[in-house]
Motif scaffolding. Sequence first.
Motif, PDB file in Angstrom:
ATOM      1  N   ASP A 170      -6.367   1.055  -6.736  1.00  0.00           N
ATOM      2  CA  ASP A 170      -5.784   2.330  -7.154  1.00  0.00           C
ATOM      3  C   ASP A 170      -4.350   2.068  -7.625  1.00  0.00           C
ATOM      4  O   ASP A 170      -4.150   1.275  -8.501  1.00  0.00           O
ATOM      5  N   ASP A 171      -3.374   2.709  -6.966  1.00  0.00           N
ATOM      6  CA  ASP A 171      -1.995   2.476  -7.404  1.00  0.00           C
ATOM      7  C   ASP A 171      -1.284   1.404  -6.596  1.00  0.00           C
ATOM      8  O   ASP A 171      -0.067   1.288  -6.637  1.00  0.00           O
ATOM      9  N   ASN A 172      -2.033   0.646  -5.854  1.00  0.00           N
ATOM     10  CA  ASN A 172      -1.429  -0.351  -4.964  1.00  0.00           C
ATOM     11  C   ASN A 172      -1.637  -1.749  -5.525  1.00  0.00           C
ATOM     12  O   ASN A 172      -2.660  -2.035  -6.130  1.00  0.00           O
ATOM     13  N   ASP A 194      -5.468   0.033   5.726  1.00  0.00           N
ATOM     14  CA  ASP A 194      -4.264  -0.461   6.385  1.00  0.00           C
ATOM     15  C   ASP A 194      -3.992  -1.839   5.778  1.00  0.00           C
ATOM     16  O   ASP A 194      -4.911  -2.653   5.660  1.00  0.00           O
ATOM     17  N   LYS A 238       8.800   0.541  -3.839  1.00  0.00           N
ATOM     18  CA  LYS A 238       8.617   1.981  -4.110  1.00  0.00           C
ATOM     19  C   LYS A 238       8.969   2.337  -5.553  1.00  0.00           C
ATOM     20  O   LYS A 238       8.559   3.371  -6.068  1.00  0.00           O
ATOM     21  N   ARG A 283       3.160  -0.738   5.646  1.00  0.00           N
ATOM     22  CA  ARG A 283       2.984  -0.514   4.208  1.00  0.00           C
ATOM     23  C   ARG A 283       2.709  -1.814   3.454  1.00  0.00           C
ATOM     24  O   ARG A 283       2.121  -1.818   2.387  1.00  0.00           O
ATOM     25  N   MET A 307       0.822  -1.203   0.000  1.00  0.00           N
ATOM     26  CA  MET A 307       0.000   0.000   0.000  1.00  0.00           C
ATOM     27  C   MET A 307       0.853   1.249   0.000  1.00  0.00           C
ATOM     28  O   MET A 307       1.552   1.513   0.978  1.00  0.00           O
ATOM     29  N   GLU A 308       0.774   2.006  -1.095  1.00  0.00           N
ATOM     30  CA  GLU A 308       1.439   3.302  -1.131  1.00  0.00           C
ATOM     31  C   GLU A 308       0.561   4.355  -0.467  1.00  0.00           C
ATOM     32  O   GLU A 308       1.032   5.212   0.254  1.00  0.00           O
ATOM     33  N   ASP A 309      -0.755   4.274  -0.746  1.00  0.00           N
ATOM     34  CA  ASP A 309      -1.665   5.271  -0.150  1.00  0.00           C
ATOM     35  C   ASP A 309      -2.278   4.702   1.120  1.00  0.00           C
ATOM     36  O   ASP A 309      -1.974   3.601   1.516  1.00  0.00           O
ATOM     37  N   ASP A 310      -3.202   5.471   1.646  1.00  0.00           N
ATOM     38  CA  ASP A 310      -3.830   5.024   2.880  1.00  0.00           C
ATOM     39  C   ASP A 310      -5.262   4.578   2.659  1.00  0.00           C
ATOM     40  O   ASP A 310      -6.132   4.815   3.481  1.00  0.00           O
ATOM     41  N   VAL A 311      -5.513   3.920   1.529  1.00  0.00           N
ATOM     42  CA  VAL A 311      -6.875   3.444   1.264  1.00  0.00           C
ATOM     43  C   VAL A 311      -7.289   2.462   2.358  1.00  0.00           C
ATOM     44  O   VAL A 311      -8.405   2.487   2.862  1.00  0.00           O
TER      45      VAL A 311
END
Length: 488
Positions: free
Chosen positions: A212-214, A38, A245, A92, A32-36
């Motif tokens: 999304d981007d994850n 945990d 990353k 992450r 997970m890059e974002d916090d959509v």
Amino acid sequence: MRITPSTHYQYERIKPDDDCMHEECGVFGIYMEDDVYDPAEAAYLGLYALQHRGQESAGIASVVKDDIRLYKGMGLCAEVFKNDLDRLYGGRIAIGHVRYSTTGDSQVLNAQPLVMSYRGGKMAIAHNGNLVNTDVLRKKLEEDGAIFQTTLDTEVMAYLLAKNAKDGMVESIKKMMEVVKGSYALVITTNDTLIGVRDPQGIRPLALGRLDDNFVLASESCAFDTIDAEFIRDVRPGEIVVINKDGFHSYQTSLSLDTALCIFEYVYFARPDSDIDGISVYRARENMGRRLAQAYPVEADLVGGVPDSATPAAVGYAEESGIPFKKALAKNRYVGRTFIQPKQSLRDRAVKLKLNAMKRNVHGKKIILIDDSIVRGTTSRKIVEMLRLAGAREVHMQISSPPVTCPCYFGIDTPSHDQLMGAKNSVEEMRKIIGADTLNFLTKEDLLKTVEGAGCNFCTGCFDGHYPVDIKKACAQTQKLDLTQVFK
Ligand code: 5GP
Ligand code: MG
């Protein structure tokens, strides 16, 4: 002494208690890059969706800062993580595992993921599948000074990864893949990277998704739906996918020409709402039923399926034959595989507790009953008896796969040869034991037609004894290997 499939295969191809190591598992991983979400929470939800693949233990490892935290225990996801999920929060990356195995010893110790420290930091690994040359490898490594804490083939893989870690994880995985033989869908995390690996023949499934981007990895695509992730594609046989990353990278190692995805995933194991290697599990099952109807037409009042796994095939049969689909059996949805009781008297009641005849639907009726498989044959016998006691006039049993005649060495928990009804009996003998008016099985050819168009070939070992890896040869080759040369 514990006997793993690889050793007993060397001595005797089929041994009565050879189901001791077979495991059924589900794996999950998320970066997970974002916090959509945990990641630990996403892993929990993902494992929940994969619960059908293993109900004995569950575990999640999450990367929080520079550490990998692990929580695992015996039982279903909901039980294991009842109070303790939050201690995994704040990271992450998370990977998870659900497992069913008939292994008796050190069960919690054998639960996954496994976490270990190595010279590159920490690493966690979760494995679905079964290696067939573990014993030979383990012995060689032990002679070389290795100490193992579990009896898992997974730990042997982890050890090999750590041994070669100086060249980076991808190189290390490639080397590990050169020496381990068997089935493996792996999800691995280091302190900063999520990795997915599928064995060169793609025996067990592994899917890649995106939120999304994850990126997300899971044994089956149904786990993506649970967290609103989108299915991208299957990890390819022999592929290593790396997510960190720097984004997503794929490394294709030597791909076997003879890929061999387990066909039993479609017959019984996978969830019907999953797609595996381009084929909808539900659609394949429905087609199995259609093909049964074409091959073995019977005059009857209704078509029923043994819930839940045979329902899609029964629907397909009904559509093809024009005979109405009706519930012949009700299932107690609170009985899972956890109802494996030590006492015979309780075990005898297990089928009755799980299934009950729908008296008003079946009384006085000619019934076609579809089940997905006959393994030991005990379920079918009890079901036919149940339907007769409920007043069914005729019971025609049709099975949406061929008779299971051989044990599985690649991660499905089939019993030993001795306990497989199809190994010792002709179809007519089976019919008599079960007590059905007629009994018919889908042929292997017809079964394979239901998965036509998949991006791979299939392992049909449990039906014909043709295994994707020559176990004896693999063990002999491993025996000759100079591991110090491989892991220079
Ligand atoms: P048996 O012939 O062993 O009495 O049982 C056949 C039933 O077991 C079928 O209804 C099938 O859906 C189910 N089955 C097939 N494979 C497995 C498995 O690996 N585990 C469990 N628990 N059930 C299975
Ligand atoms: Mg069933």
